[in-house]
Design an enzyme around this catalytic site. Structure first.
Site, PDB file in Angstrom:
ATOM      1  N   ASP A   1       1.148  -1.410  -0.105  1.00 50.95           N
ATOM      2  CA  ASP A   1       0.356   0.238   0.236  1.00 50.95           C
ATOM      3  C   ASP A   1       0.410   1.644  -0.194  1.00 50.95           C
ATOM      4  OD1 ASP A   1       1.066  -0.034   2.392  1.00 50.95           O
ATOM      5  OD2 ASP A   1      -0.899  -0.406   3.804  1.00 50.95           O
TER       6      ASP A   1
ATOM      7  N   LYS B   1       5.245   3.320  16.445  1.00 52.68           N
ATOM      8  CA  LYS B   1       3.344   3.870  17.624  1.00 52.68           C
ATOM      9  C   LYS B   1       3.515   4.859  18.398  1.00 52.68           C
ATOM     10  CE  LYS B   1       0.386   1.878  13.355  1.00 52.68           C
ATOM     11  NZ  LYS B   1       1.804   0.767  12.664  1.00 52.68           N
TER      12      LYS B   1
ATOM     13  N   ASP C   1       1.903   6.666   2.620  1.00 61.24           N
ATOM     14  CA  ASP C   1       1.475   5.426   2.711  1.00 61.24           C
ATOM     15  C   ASP C   1      -0.465   5.361   2.333  1.00 61.24           C
ATOM     16  OD1 ASP C   1      -0.546   3.725   4.142  1.00 61.24           O
ATOM     17  OD2 ASP C   1       1.008   3.535   6.234  1.00 61.24           O
TER      18      ASP C   1
HETATM   19  P1  GTP Z   1      -5.383  -2.326   7.714  1.00 61.61           P
HETATM   20  O1  GTP Z   1      -5.826  -2.949   8.287  1.00 61.61           O
HETATM   21  O2  GTP Z   1      -6.704  -0.513   7.406  1.00 61.61           O
HETATM   22  O3  GTP Z   1      -4.387  -1.249   8.793  1.00 61.61           O
HETATM   23  O4  GTP Z   1      -4.139  -2.317   6.626  1.00 61.61           O
HETATM   24  P2  GTP Z   1      -3.868  -3.348   6.326  1.00 61.61           P
HETATM   25  O5  GTP Z   1      -4.149  -4.618   6.573  1.00 61.61           O
HETATM   26  O6  GTP Z   1      -3.358  -3.398   4.487  1.00 61.61           O
HETATM   27  O7  GTP Z   1      -2.484  -3.372   8.162  1.00 61.61           O
HETATM   28  P3  GTP Z   1      -1.477  -2.472   7.330  1.00 61.61           P
HETATM   29  O8  GTP Z   1      -1.407  -1.354   6.480  1.00 61.61           O
HETATM   30  O9  GTP Z   1      -0.951  -2.811   8.601  1.00 61.61           O
HETATM   31  O10 GTP Z   1      -0.489  -3.462   6.098  1.00 61.61           O
HETATM   32  C1  GTP Z   1       0.516  -3.311   5.474  1.00 61.61           C
HETATM   33  C2  GTP Z   1       1.217  -4.197   4.026  1.00 61.61           C
HETATM   34  O11 GTP Z   1       1.473  -5.712   4.714  1.00 61.61           O
HETATM   35  C3  GTP Z   1       0.152  -4.313   3.292  1.00 61.61           C
HETATM   36  O12 GTP Z   1       0.258  -4.124   2.259  1.00 61.61           O
HETATM   37  C4  GTP Z   1      -0.896  -5.484   3.217  1.00 61.61           C
HETATM   38  O13 GTP Z   1      -1.700  -5.658   2.614  1.00 61.61           O
HETATM   39  C5  GTP Z   1       0.455  -5.938   4.349  1.00 61.61           C
HETATM   40  N1  GTP Z   1       0.002  -7.519   5.485  1.00 61.61           N
HETATM   41  C6  GTP Z   1      -0.598  -6.967   6.359  1.00 61.61           C
HETATM   42  N2  GTP Z   1      -0.989  -8.293   7.341  1.00 61.61           N
HETATM   43  C7  GTP Z   1      -0.619  -8.943   6.565  1.00 61.61           C
HETATM   44  C8  GTP Z   1      -0.445 -10.414   6.097  1.00 61.61           C
HETATM   45  O14 GTP Z   1      -0.862 -11.622   7.906  1.00 61.61           O
HETATM   46  N3  GTP Z   1       0.094 -11.341   5.192  1.00 61.61           N
HETATM   47  C9  GTP Z   1      -0.125 -10.531   4.098  1.00 61.61           C
HETATM   48  N4  GTP Z   1       0.715 -11.482   2.994  1.00 61.61           N
HETATM   49  N5  GTP Z   1       0.258  -9.411   4.065  1.00 61.61           N
HETATM   50  C10 GTP Z   1       0.142  -8.596   4.928  1.00 61.61           C
END
Ligand code: GTP
Length: 354
Positions: free
Chosen positions: A111, A162, A223
């Site tokens: 993202d 954070k 982000d």
């Molecule tokens: P929020 O729920 O809004 O916090 O978004 P998010 O689920 O994308 O979490 P976050 O922004 O913290 O994740 C950062 C990146 O890691 C993003 O590109 C997510 O797609 C990826 N990501 C987070 N958790 C996982 C996971 O459990 N597995 C995989 N494959 N990717 C993950």
């Protein structure tokens, strides 16, 4: 050949309701998903093989990207039955790597919108003989992010996720969500349980005296986690403030797809994007907004800083600010939707009689 892992398995909760059916990295920013922008950037940096670590709505990625033939590199999918967190996902995806134990592996959060010089980050990793190189960016308010202070030589001192108190805000450098790992290091992450790379893996590497360097790059970085950031990212891409190899020669005040039908008296500006087969009525003003494919907006409306998803309908004389409207929703005429409004898929908001 350089290999990469792209983490795209998150739930994207902060972008609900847009992410109910579409994973965050597949939502269109300036007409292409963040994943597609990233794949184009990776390809330019000489990456020939990407493993997508998927979990939430995994099928959406494979049906769009296939094995990568049309995108100029090889794509492989590592699907997690249960989300493994960022670290667990990297470890899980690593089973598909073909490189040797001492080779570099580029890892990207799905993202992040950036014009980062990936090849330059890999070179710094090589020069410093690092175990991990972390791309850092500087932000005015680092509180929602992971802080990464470094010493004069660029070695990471600690990881502060954070921060809440002023004493914890020791730097404006934050983890920008792109790394170069030595393959061996990835193989040492536990593979059988969820692991956070930010909270567990990186601090453990420091504790065991591994070489972790931070590389500050002051180029564009965003982000796309929240609706406001998503709308800003799209507008920045459209205006050429954020770089993308996919938009070269198309940037300006707005991008309107050829198949869209925009009335000549409508105004589309501020970095707005209008998708395929969308229809915008007379006198309507679209400012700094993202209008997905097949959206219909009748005349006399004003849409500012908002995201309107596929096949939604907005009636005449509506005023919509800082709002997210999910797919196929119906907003009757004369409605005023104020900052922070979220309209769910297929939701219906009746016209207002005046
Ligand atoms: P929020 O729920 O809004 O916090 O978004 P998010 O689920 O994308 O979490 P976050 O922004 O913290 O994740 C950062 C990146 O890691 C993003 O590109 C997510 O797609 C990826 N990501 C987070 N958790 C996982 C996971 O459990 N597995 C995989 N494959 N990717 C993950």
């Amino acid at each position: 050949m350089l290999e990469a892992i792209l983490l795209v398995g998150g739930q994207g909760t902060r972008l609900r309701p847009l992410t109910i059916s579409t994973p965050k990295p597949m939502l269109p920013v300036a007409g292409y998903s963040c994943t597609e922008h990233q794949i184009a950037l990776a390809r330019e940096a000489g990456i020939g093989r990407i493993i997508l670590g998927t979990s939430y709505r995994a099928e959406v990625f494979e049906s769009y990207f296939g094995h990568g033939e049309e995108f100029g590199l090889e794509l492989i999918y590592a699907v997690e039955d249960e989300p493994l967190g960022t670290g667990g996902a990297i470890r899980h995806a690593a089973q598909h790597l073909t490189c040797g134990p001492d080779d570099p592996v580029v890892v990207f959060n799905g993202d992040v919108l950036t014009g980062l010089d990936i090849a330059g980050l890999v070179q710094k990793w090589r020069n410093e003989k690092a175990d991990v190189a972390i791309y850092l960016t500087r932000v005015a308010d680092p509180r929602p992010f992971g802080l990464v202070p470094t010493d004069a030589s660029g070695r990471v001192l600690e990881f502060l996720e954070k921060p809440t108190t002023p004493e914890e805000i020791v730097t404006d450098q934050i983890n920008a969500g792109c790394y170069v790992f030595k393959r061996l290091v990835i193989d040492s992450i536990p593979g059988d349980r969820p692991v956070s790379v930010e909270r567990e893996t990186f601090p453990a590497l420091l504790a065991s005296n591994k070489i972790v360097i931070g590389v500050v790059d002051d180029g564009y970085w965003l982000d796309l986690g929240t609706p406001l950031a998503f709308a800003k990212g799209s507008a920045d891409l459209v205006q050429g403030i954020a770089p993308s190899p996919l938009l070269v020669g198309r940037t300006g005040l707005a991008i309107i797809e050829k198949s869209a039908d925009v009335d000549p008296s409508a105004i589309v500006t501020g970095g707005s994007y209008v998708g395929h087969n969308a229809r915008i009525g007379p006198g309507t003003v679209i400012d700094r907004s993202v209008i997905f494919n097949e959206v219909q907006i009748a005349g006399g409306s004003r849409v500012t800083n908002s995201i309107i998803s596929t096949a939604a309908h907005v009636g005449s004389d509506c005023h919509i600010v800082d709002t997210v409207i999910a797919e196929r929703a119906f907003i009757g005429s004369n409605n005023e939707l104020v900052a922070g409004t979220l309209v769910f898929p297929d939701e219906r908001i009746e016209p207002v009689t005046i």
